[in-house]
Design an enzyme around this catalytic site. Structure first.
Site, mmCIF file in Angstrom:
data_model
loop_
_atom_site.group_PDB
_atom_site.id
_atom_site.type_symbol
_atom_site.label_atom_id
_atom_site.label_comp_id
_atom_site.label_asym_id
_atom_site.label_seq_id
_atom_site.Cartn_x
_atom_site.Cartn_y
_atom_site.Cartn_z
ATOM 1 N N GLU A 238 15.135 10.674 34.671
ATOM 2 C CA GLU A 238 13.868 10.894 35.589
ATOM 3 C C GLU A 238 13.261 9.407 35.795
ATOM 4 O OE1 GLU A 238 15.072 14.815 34.624
ATOM 5 O OE2 GLU A 238 14.436 13.100 33.267
ATOM 6 N N SER B 179 20.052 13.961 37.136
ATOM 7 C CA SER B 179 18.885 12.826 37.200
ATOM 8 C C SER B 179 18.036 13.338 38.644
ATOM 9 C CB SER B 179 19.482 11.624 37.355
ATOM 10 O OG SER B 179 20.142 11.295 36.088
ATOM 11 N N SER C 246 19.523 14.104 31.533
ATOM 12 C CA SER C 246 18.790 13.789 32.618
ATOM 13 C C SER C 246 18.309 12.608 32.619
ATOM 14 C CB SER C 246 17.882 15.118 33.135
ATOM 15 O OG SER C 246 17.603 14.959 34.334
#
Length: 351
Positions: A273, A233, A271
């Site tokens: 974001e 992240s 991930s």
């Protein structure tokens, strides 16, 4: 000892000038502090961004939040997206300590509002996270109020970067990640304004890493064979003193994704974001004395330079997070090396 940042290696990102420190704290009043927990089992910590010296609950900075990929456990974004303000410092930590730091921030804000003569009955702490389980024994969950208060007490303009605070256990493009920052300055109507970025970098695949057009990841991977999937992240916090509405801030902070893409991030499934921004130029009073409030805003057709400035600062902030970080050996013996070790080979590349 002064940390060696990416510009000290001869890599200059973008075209806009930086602020004096080239950090988010070039925005007047913004400070950053860290508390690091670093021993045999712990490689973790807390970092805080203070949006100014005054109580943010009483005069709330206009803010916006944007989630590009939502594999994350951040708290506080829903109210920001609805009301367009923040009302506490912003805390960054690890995934399994979000609840503990949220609780600690509630206690801190109750005490601060009591000192200001205000009875606090509702508050929206913003606590963002990345997962440091690759280096930190994350199940121990040993971060608490004392670490939050230590980070707040540590807040300063010229703060450390790399493997400190929330960045201690971060891994970025298979190398050591962490806390990084950068800023850009713009002139509007004859006045100089600042946009600053701070990242908690914990994302990306090594083979994809690109540094100013150089295939840095492939150069490094030829020696390490350490590439991994694009997961992890990154938290990006953007601050400015440009007068913007919450809607305009939302447009600006989304351009942090351009900086990530230029570095080689493909925003993988695993991930998260998260982009969060605020302006110190527009603040909303907790208890307004009139029904209408003054609000200044940038003319919409003047916003393009802000988009570029954020993308540049994001790209440089991530590189600063990596090149200032030291190699770290995790609780289970895992070693993550520093980008700094490989800069001579990267700089020598001629294509």
């Amino acid at each position: 000892m002064k940390q060696k940042r990416i510009r000290d290696h001869g890599i200059v990102i973008g075209e806009y000038p930086t602020g004096p420190l080239n950090k988010i704290s070039d925005v007047p009043g913004v400070l950053v502090g860290h508390a690091t927990l670093d021993d045999e089992r712990h490689k973790t910590g807390v970092s805080v961004i203070l949006p100014g010296p005054e109580n943010p609950f009483l005069r709330k900075p206009v803010a916006a939040a944007f989630v590009l990929n939502g594999f994350g456990k951040t708290l506080g974004l829903v109210q920001i997206q609805e009301l367009g303000t923040i009302e506490t410092p912003i805390a960054l930590t690890n995934t399994l300590n979000v609840g503990r730091i949220h609780d600690a921030m509630v206690g801190y804000m109750i005490d601060r509002c009591q000192r200001d003569g205000v009875r606090l009955t509702s508050v929206n702490p913003v606590v963002c996270e990345c997962n440091d389980a690759g280096l930190n024994d994350i199940q121990r969950r040993d971060l608490g109020p004392e670490h939050l208060l230590r980070a707040i007490d540590d807040a300063r303009a010229d703060f450390a970067e790399g493997d400190v605070g929330c960045g201690k256990g971060m891994v970025c493009h298979s190398l050591k990640g962490g806390v990084g920052s950068a800023s850009r300055q713009l002139e509007i109507d004859g006045r100089l304004y600042t946009i600053g970025v701070l990242v908690q970098s914990n994302h990306g695949s090594l083979k994809d890493l690109n540094i100013a057009g150089r295939p840095a990841g492939r150069i490094i991977d030829a020696a390490l064979n350490a590439s991994s999937p694009d997961k992890g992240s990154i938290i990006s916090v953007i601050a400015t003193d440009i007068p913007l509405t919450a809607r305009q801030l939302g447009r600006v902070i989304r351009r942090a994704s351009v900086g990530l893409a230029r570095l080689g991030s493909y925003i993988g499934h695993g991930s998260g974001e998260v982009m969060l921004g605020f302006t110190t130029a527009n603040r909303m009073p907790h208890a307004a004395e009139s029904g209408l409030l003054p609000l200044r805003a940038l003319a919409e057709d003047r916003i393009d330079p802000l988009f570029r400035a954020v993308a540049e600062a994001e790209e440089e902030a991530v590189l600063n997070s990596m090149v200032t970080a030291n190699a770290v050996t995790g609780f289970d013996g895992t070693v993550k090396r520093s980008l700094r070790e490989f800069m001579p080979e990267i700089l020598a590349w001629r294509g």
